[in-house]
Design a protein around this motif. Structure first.
Motif, PDB file in Angstrom:
ATOM      1  N   ARG A 270      -2.344  -3.542  -4.878  1.00 31.52           N
ATOM      2  CA  ARG A 270      -1.078  -4.058  -4.348  1.00 31.52           C
ATOM      3  C   ARG A 270      -0.340  -2.941  -3.606  1.00 31.52           C
ATOM      4  O   ARG A 270       0.290  -3.175  -2.577  1.00 31.52           O
ATOM      5  N   TYR A 271      -0.402  -1.731  -4.132  1.00 33.50           N
ATOM      6  CA  TYR A 271       0.186  -0.556  -3.491  1.00 33.50           C
ATOM      7  C   TYR A 271      -0.956   0.321  -2.979  1.00 33.50           C
ATOM      8  O   TYR A 271      -1.722   0.875  -3.764  1.00 33.50           O
ATOM      9  N   TYR A 272      -1.092   0.420  -1.668  1.00 30.96           N
ATOM     10  CA  TYR A 272      -2.186   1.204  -1.085  1.00 30.96           C
ATOM     11  C   TYR A 272      -1.722   2.105   0.049  1.00 30.96           C
ATOM     12  O   TYR A 272      -2.500   2.924   0.549  1.00 30.96           O
ATOM     13  N   ASP A 273      -0.443   1.986   0.448  1.00 28.60           N
ATOM     14  CA  ASP A 273       0.090   2.827   1.497  1.00 28.60           C
ATOM     15  C   ASP A 273       1.605   2.861   1.371  1.00 28.60           C
ATOM     16  O   ASP A 273       2.253   1.811   1.246  1.00 28.60           O
ATOM     17  N   GLU A 274       2.170   4.057   1.415  1.00 28.59           N
ATOM     18  CA  GLU A 274       3.605   4.222   1.207  1.00 28.59           C
ATOM     19  C   GLU A 274       4.431   3.518   2.285  1.00 28.59           C
ATOM     20  O   GLU A 274       5.444   2.861   1.980  1.00 28.59           O
ATOM     21  N   ILE A 275       4.009   3.621   3.543  1.00 32.13           N
ATOM     22  CA  ILE A 275       4.791   3.035   4.634  1.00 32.13           C
ATOM     23  C   ILE A 275       4.703   1.509   4.607  1.00 32.13           C
ATOM     24  O   ILE A 275       5.709   0.809   4.785  1.00 32.13           O
ATOM     25  N   VAL A 276       3.507   0.974   4.384  1.00 32.22           N
ATOM     26  CA  VAL A 276       3.358  -0.480   4.287  1.00 32.22           C
ATOM     27  C   VAL A 276       4.201  -1.015   3.130  1.00 32.22           C
ATOM     28  O   VAL A 276       4.885  -2.037   3.251  1.00 32.22           O
TER      29      VAL A 276
ATOM     30  N   THR B 215     -19.719   2.038  -8.856  1.00 34.62           N
ATOM     31  CA  THR B 215     -19.158   2.782  -7.738  1.00 34.62           C
ATOM     32  C   THR B 215     -17.653   2.939  -7.901  1.00 34.62           C
ATOM     33  O   THR B 215     -16.963   2.017  -8.334  1.00 34.62           O
ATOM     34  N   ASP B 216     -17.147   4.121  -7.554  1.00 35.76           N
ATOM     35  CA  ASP B 216     -15.710   4.360  -7.615  1.00 35.76           C
ATOM     36  C   ASP B 216     -15.044   3.743  -6.387  1.00 35.76           C
ATOM     37  O   ASP B 216     -15.222   4.203  -5.273  1.00 35.76           O
ATOM     38  N   CYS B 217     -14.270   2.695  -6.597  1.00 36.99           N
ATOM     39  CA  CYS B 217     -13.641   1.963  -5.485  1.00 36.99           C
ATOM     40  C   CYS B 217     -12.473   2.729  -4.867  1.00 36.99           C
ATOM     41  O   CYS B 217     -11.951   2.326  -3.848  1.00 36.99           O
ATOM     42  N   ARG B 218     -12.065   3.839  -5.486  1.00 39.87           N
ATOM     43  CA  ARG B 218     -10.930   4.592  -4.982  1.00 39.87           C
ATOM     44  C   ARG B 218     -11.351   5.644  -3.950  1.00 39.87           C
ATOM     45  O   ARG B 218     -10.512   6.398  -3.465  1.00 39.87           O
ATOM     46  N   MET B 219     -12.625   5.695  -3.595  1.00 38.91           N
ATOM     47  CA  MET B 219     -13.125   6.783  -2.767  1.00 38.91           C
ATOM     48  C   MET B 219     -12.464   6.835  -1.388  1.00 38.91           C
ATOM     49  O   MET B 219     -12.344   7.900  -0.793  1.00 38.91           O
ATOM     50  N   ILE B 220     -12.017   5.700  -0.873  1.00 33.64           N
ATOM     51  CA  ILE B 220     -11.402   5.707   0.448  1.00 33.64           C
ATOM     52  C   ILE B 220      -9.934   6.075   0.403  1.00 33.64           C
ATOM     53  O   ILE B 220      -9.358   6.554   1.382  1.00 33.64           O
ATOM     54  N   LEU B 221      -9.266   5.873  -0.720  1.00 34.23           N
ATOM     55  CA  LEU B 221      -7.821   6.067  -0.814  1.00 34.23           C
ATOM     56  C   LEU B 221      -7.458   7.531  -1.039  1.00 34.23           C
ATOM     57  O   LEU B 221      -8.254   8.291  -1.571  1.00 34.23           O
TER      58      LEU B 221
ATOM     59  N   HIS C  76       7.303  -3.655   3.183  1.00 36.09           N
ATOM     60  CA  HIS C  76       7.261  -4.836   2.317  1.00 36.09           C
ATOM     61  C   HIS C  76       8.565  -4.990   1.542  1.00 36.09           C
ATOM     62  O   HIS C  76       9.141  -6.091   1.466  1.00 36.09           O
ATOM     63  N   LEU C  77       9.080  -3.898   0.978  1.00 33.16           N
ATOM     64  CA  LEU C  77      10.330  -3.957   0.214  1.00 33.16           C
ATOM     65  C   LEU C  77      11.509  -4.347   1.103  1.00 33.16           C
ATOM     66  O   LEU C  77      12.406  -5.074   0.671  1.00 33.16           O
ATOM     67  N   LYS C  78      11.503  -3.889   2.354  1.00 35.05           N
ATOM     68  CA  LYS C  78      12.570  -4.267   3.288  1.00 35.05           C
ATOM     69  C   LYS C  78      12.513  -5.757   3.612  1.00 35.05           C
ATOM     70  O   LYS C  78      13.548  -6.422   3.723  1.00 35.05           O
ATOM     71  N   LEU C  79      11.304  -6.271   3.771  1.00 36.13           N
ATOM     72  CA  LEU C  79      11.149  -7.679   4.126  1.00 36.13           C
ATOM     73  C   LEU C  79      11.509  -8.612   2.977  1.00 36.13           C
ATOM     74  O   LEU C  79      11.904  -9.762   3.199  1.00 36.13           O
ATOM     75  N   LYS C  80      11.388  -8.133   1.746  1.00 33.12           N
ATOM     76  CA  LYS C  80      11.631  -8.990   0.580  1.00 33.12           C
ATOM     77  C   LYS C  80      13.058  -9.509   0.505  1.00 33.12           C
ATOM     78  O   LYS C  80      13.316 -10.508  -0.169  1.00 33.12           O
ATOM     79  N   VAL C  81      13.990  -8.854   1.188  1.00 41.44           N
ATOM     80  CA  VAL C  81      15.375  -9.315   1.137  1.00 41.44           C
ATOM     81  C   VAL C  81      15.593 -10.552   2.002  1.00 41.44           C
ATOM     82  O   VAL C  81      16.624 -11.223   1.868  1.00 41.44           O
ATOM     83  N   HIS C  82      14.644 -10.868   2.872  1.00 38.79           N
ATOM     84  CA  HIS C  82      14.781 -12.031   3.741  1.00 38.79           C
ATOM     85  C   HIS C  82      14.241 -13.272   3.033  1.00 38.79           C
ATOM     86  O   HIS C  82      13.122 -13.266   2.514  1.00 38.79           O
ATOM     87  N   PRO C  83      14.998 -14.353   2.993  1.00 38.49           N
ATOM     88  CA  PRO C  83      14.581 -15.537   2.235  1.00 38.49           C
ATOM     89  C   PRO C  83      13.313 -16.181   2.763  1.00 38.49           C
ATOM     90  O   PRO C  83      12.582 -16.827   2.001  1.00 38.49           O
ATOM     91  N   GLU C  84      13.000 -16.020   4.068  1.00 35.25           N
ATOM     92  CA  GLU C  84      11.795 -16.646   4.611  1.00 35.25           C
ATOM     93  C   GLU C  84      10.528 -15.852   4.286  1.00 35.25           C
ATOM     94  O   GLU C  84       9.416 -16.351   4.490  1.00 35.25           O
TER      95      GLU C  84
ATOM     96  N   TYR D 117       2.399 -10.867   2.194  1.00 37.19           N
ATOM     97  CA  TYR D 117       2.043  -9.468   1.932  1.00 37.19           C
ATOM     98  C   TYR D 117       0.552  -9.343   1.611  1.00 37.19           C
ATOM     99  O   TYR D 117       0.085  -9.850   0.588  1.00 37.19           O
ATOM    100  N   PRO D 118      -0.202  -8.661   2.467  1.00 36.91           N
ATOM    101  CA  PRO D 118      -1.648  -8.526   2.212  1.00 36.91           C
ATOM    102  C   PRO D 118      -1.932  -7.509   1.106  1.00 36.91           C
ATOM    103  O   PRO D 118      -1.358  -6.415   1.079  1.00 36.91           O
ATOM    104  N   LEU D 119      -2.811  -7.874   0.207  1.00 38.46           N
ATOM    105  CA  LEU D 119      -3.372  -6.940  -0.761  1.00 38.46           C
ATOM    106  C   LEU D 119      -4.642  -6.333  -0.167  1.00 38.46           C
ATOM    107  O   LEU D 119      -5.250  -6.895   0.744  1.00 38.46           O
ATOM    108  N   LEU D 120      -5.031  -5.193  -0.698  1.00 37.71           N
ATOM    109  CA  LEU D 120      -6.263  -4.531  -0.260  1.00 37.71           C
ATOM    110  C   LEU D 120      -7.343  -4.738  -1.308  1.00 37.71           C
ATOM    111  O   LEU D 120      -7.151  -4.419  -2.488  1.00 37.71           O
ATOM    112  N   LEU D 121      -8.475  -5.274  -0.874  1.00 28.33           N
ATOM    113  CA  LEU D 121      -9.652  -5.404  -1.723  1.00 28.33           C
ATOM    114  C   LEU D 121     -10.701  -4.415  -1.239  1.00 28.33           C
ATOM    115  O   LEU D 121     -10.985  -4.333  -0.034  1.00 28.33           O
ATOM    116  N   ILE D 122     -11.264  -3.644  -2.173  1.00 23.80           N
ATOM    117  CA  ILE D 122     -12.375  -2.741  -1.863  1.00 23.80           C
ATOM    118  C   ILE D 122     -13.560  -3.169  -2.702  1.00 23.80           C
ATOM    119  O   ILE D 122     -13.502  -3.167  -3.938  1.00 23.80           O
TER     120      ILE D 122
END
Length: 302
Positions: A259-265, A296-302, A269-277, A284-289
């Motif tokens: 759910r958390y994979y990049d600080e800027i994204v 296999t260690d799925c964290r190798m790219i992060l 996301h937190l800024k957009l959450k204040v908008h009702p729409e 909000y896209p999640l990241l699947l590896i």
């Protein structure tokens, strides 16, 4: 429930899914009510949803329905950018209900975030063979990657011929590439002879129709090599994403969900959450590896 009633229910459900997916484009669907300038504004407002890129109009074709936009961002001190050919013609709900038509309407946020994410982790892609599936009318992630990274090769695909025709024009316009780039129609239900071909498979927002997930994971399992990695960006949409995770494990993939994979994204996301729409479940896209094998260690790219 009788068979014909079941079919009617399924068809209605599919249309409801499409209507929800297209909610953020409600005005654009009826863009013929607006003048040309207003129509262009509507398009731009639906691009760059998470504000990761600078996006601006650079030119128009003779037909006012075709506008070229520059997507640009700066990562690690290097400015990257490509031109995207965008159609502003009006779509009917009948056109939108076809699965392979969804990528013709816009560049979806999952594709934008995927493109941004892989450029931030470009070291992972050097020397690799890459396949992008369901890239839509832009294949933004695959083309930006080809412009920026010394991959062994990149193959970008979508199941819709109109989308691929548009992508080929985009490639021609953005001809400066750092690796071989090919583009083709790829329909997931077909069986392919070229197995174990790719080191990495990319997919953005390709999970929203549950019935097609088995075709997608089967295709990925066939085309990914024995040490390969799959990166998927997709919103949860109820239990849709979880169904794909469960299905991937049946095909002996290790699958990690972030759910958390990049600080800027995350900040956007937190800024957009204040908008009702804004609804996290569908926006909000999640990241699947995914990796082949269990250890296999799925964290190798992060």
């Amino acid at each position: 429930m009788k068979n014909n009633e079941t079919c009617q229910w399924h068809d209605t459900t599919q249309k409801e899914i499409i209507k929800r997916r297209w909610n953020i484009l409600a005005e654009a669907l009826f863009a013929n009510k607006f003048n040309h300038s207003r129509k262009r504004d509507l398009i731009k407002n639906n691009l760059n949803y998470f504000n990761l890129f600078s996006v601006y109009c650079v030119s128009e074709e003779n037909n006012d329905d075709i506008v070229w936009y520059q997507y640009q961002l700066k990562i690690n001190g290097i400015t990257r950018g490509i031109k995207i050919r965008y159609s502003s013609r009006n779509f009917t709900i009948e056109e939108l209900t076809g699965f392979n038509n969804t990528g013709n309407v816009r560049v979806w946020p999952s594709e934008e975030i995927l493109a941004y994410f892989i450029l931030k982790h470009e070291h992972f892609f050097i020397g690799k063979t890459i396949l992008e599936v369901g890239g839509g009318m832009s294949c933004l992630a695959g083309i930006l990657l080809a412009q920026s990274v010394d991959c062994r090769s990149i193959h970008i695909t979508d199941g819709n011929t109109t989308a691929i025709e548009n992508v080929r024009k985009i490639i021609k316009e953005n001809s400066t590439l750092r690796c071989p780039l090919s583009c083709d129609v790829l329909v997931w239900q077909y069986h392919y002879e070229h197995s174990n071909t790719y080191d990495i498979i990319l997919a953005a927002d390709c999970l929203f129709f549950d019935n097609y997930q088995i075709d997608l994971i089967r295709l990925m399992a066939a085309l990914l090599n024995s040490n390969g990695t799959i990166l998927v960006m997709a919103p949860k949409r109820g239990d849709t994403l979880q169904k794909f995770v469960n299905l991937s494990r049946e095909f002996n993939f290790t699958c990690a969900v972030y759910r958390y994979y990049d600080e800027i994204v995350w900040s956007q996301h937190l800024k957009l959450k204040v908008h009702p729409e804004y609804k996290e479940d569908i926006h909000y896209p999640l990241l699947l590896i995914l990796h082949k094998g269990r250890n296999t260690d799925c964290r190798m790219i992060l």
